[in-house]
Design a protein around this motif. Structure first.
Motif, short mmCIF file in Angstrom:
data_model
loop_
_atom_site.label_atom_id
_atom_site.label_comp_id
_atom_site.label_asym_id
_atom_site.label_seq_id
_atom_site.Cartn_x
_atom_site.Cartn_y
_atom_site.Cartn_z
N ALA A 140 0.85 -1.06 0.06
CA ALA A 140 0.13 -0.08 0.05
C ALA A 140 0.94 1.29 0.00
O ALA A 140 0.54 2.27 -0.60
CB ALA A 140 -0.89 0.13 1.43
N GLU A 141 1.90 1.30 0.63
CA GLU A 141 2.87 2.42 0.82
C GLU A 141 3.24 2.77 -0.61
O GLU A 141 3.79 3.58 -0.98
CB GLU A 141 3.90 2.07 1.64
CG GLU A 141 3.66 2.07 3.10
CD GLU A 141 4.51 1.86 4.06
OE1 GLU A 141 5.92 1.34 3.63
OE2 GLU A 141 4.45 1.60 5.48
N HIS A 142 3.59 1.57 -1.47
CA HIS A 142 3.95 1.83 -2.95
C HIS A 142 3.00 2.04 -3.82
O HIS A 142 3.17 2.08 -5.06
CB HIS A 142 4.81 0.75 -3.41
CG HIS A 142 6.25 0.54 -2.54
ND1 HIS A 142 7.10 1.61 -2.30
CD2 HIS A 142 6.78 -0.42 -1.75
CE1 HIS A 142 8.16 1.12 -1.61
NE2 HIS A 142 8.02 0.11 -1.16
N GLY A 143 1.56 2.21 -3.41
CA GLY A 143 0.65 2.42 -4.35
C GLY A 143 -0.16 1.25 -5.01
O GLY A 143 -0.80 1.19 -6.02
N PHE A 144 0.15 -0.12 -4.23
CA PHE A 144 -0.35 -1.33 -4.81
C PHE A 144 -1.08 -1.98 -3.93
O PHE A 144 -1.08 -1.48 -2.62
CB PHE A 144 0.72 -2.50 -5.02
CG PHE A 144 1.79 -1.77 -6.03
CD1 PHE A 144 1.45 -2.20 -7.44
CD2 PHE A 144 2.77 -0.89 -6.13
CE1 PHE A 144 2.41 -1.78 -8.57
CE2 PHE A 144 3.57 -0.73 -7.03
CZ PHE A 144 3.38 -1.04 -8.32
N SER A 145 -2.06 -2.86 -4.26
CA SER A 145 -3.05 -3.70 -3.50
C SER A 145 -2.63 -5.11 -3.76
O SER A 145 -2.07 -5.48 -4.56
CB SER A 145 -4.49 -3.51 -3.49
OG SER A 145 -5.03 -3.92 -4.71
N LEU A 146 -3.28 -6.10 -3.09
CA LEU A 146 -3.17 -7.46 -3.10
C LEU A 146 -3.67 -7.72 -4.55
O LEU A 146 -3.29 -8.82 -5.19
CB LEU A 146 -3.90 -8.44 -2.34
CG LEU A 146 -3.18 -8.20 -0.79
CD1 LEU A 146 -4.19 -9.21 0.15
CD2 LEU A 146 -1.88 -8.47 -0.75
N LEU A 147 -4.76 -7.10 -5.15
CA LEU A 147 -5.38 -7.40 -6.31
C LEU A 147 -4.55 -7.22 -7.59
O LEU A 147 -4.42 -7.55 -8.77
CB LEU A 147 -6.81 -6.76 -6.34
CG LEU A 147 -7.72 -6.82 -5.67
CD1 LEU A 147 -8.76 -5.88 -5.71
CD2 LEU A 147 -8.24 -8.43 -5.70
#
Length: 256
Positions: free
Chosen positions: A81-88
């Motif tokens: 999340a800190e890098h702008g990503f999610s598990l999806l």
């Protein structure tokens, strides 16, 4: 291609165990996962590091030699999340090996397909609990194998890797290579994408790898197969010297 290191916590260890000849000084050894983001290959998560399941399932005696420091704020989900990503956004999780500090985050990453050593996992699951502990494996840390996972076995490694004696799987894209890294753990694998080689625990720190310093006798004793570890380490030196490849170990050291 972009690489995002994710710190999932650290353990405390003596520098002179990981690096022969160094002073007996306590250091933090960061346990990192890596998000590898590429237009061609998608988003691959290299290992899952520590996670909440560690405290639930790992017995206290594991903490005697290398006591961990695991914070709720340091895990793969929050790091993504800190890098702008999610598990999806994650296409695959590459599992380098099944030691507890590399798989304790897997239960927080459901339904994401794995790239993993099926023969090593089958071997570990067949062991009794005490023998599995000696191999650094605790089966309760693993969720069910997700659908779409890619199983690798020892027979897949029969193509030479970059002028070394290391072997890689020959049926993959020339710019994405899965490499056999025996010695540290049962079935350990590395991943080379373009000019970056993630070598997991084939070296215990960046300093060890890039200054060509093996672990101490105690450090070698802790390996699954110390002779294979030394040979793999020597072959990584060949890769570093003969190719324009950056080798990145999972752990790196920081002073306390």
């Amino acid at each position: 291609m972009k690489i995002y290191p994710i710190n999932t916590g650290h353990c405390i260890g003596a520098a002179n165990i990981a690096l022969a000849g160094w002073k007996k000084k306590k250091m933090r050894f960061l346990a990192r996962a890596f998000l590898i983001s590429s237009e061609k290959y998608g988003n691959i998560l290299f290992d899952s590091g520590y996670g909440p399941a560690y405290k639930e399932h790992v017995p206290p005696f594991y903490d005697w030699l290398l006591p961990p420091n695991i914070s709720p704020d340091q895990n793969v989900t929050k790091g993504l999340a800190e890098h702008g990503f999610s598990l999806l956004d994650i296409d695959y999780i590459f599992i380098s090996h099944f030691h507890v500090d590399h798989i304790s985050g897997l239960k927080d990453l459901p339904n994401i397909p794995w790239i993993y050593r099926a023969d090593a996992l089958q071997n570990l699951l067949s062991m009794n609990k005490l023998k599995a502990y000696k191999h650094g494996f605790i089966k309760e840390l693993l969720p069910s194998i997700p659908e779409g996972s890619i199983a690798i076995s020892s027979g897949d490694f029969n193509s030479p890797f970059h002028n070394s004696e290391l072997k890689c799987a020959p049926n993959l894209d020339p710019q994405l290579l899965i490499v056999d890294l025996p010695g540290h753990a049962l079935g350990q694998m590395g991943l080379c994408i373009e000019d970056t080689f993630f070598v997991a625990d084939a070296a215990w720190s960046y300093e060890s790898l890039h200054h060509n310093i093996l672990p101490s006798k105690l450090g070698l004793f802790l390996q699954h197969d110390n002779h294979a570890y030394i040979n793999t380490f020597e072959q990584l030196q060949v890769v570093l010297q003969a190719n324009n490849i950056d080798c990145i170990p999972t752990h790196t050291m920081e002073p306390l």
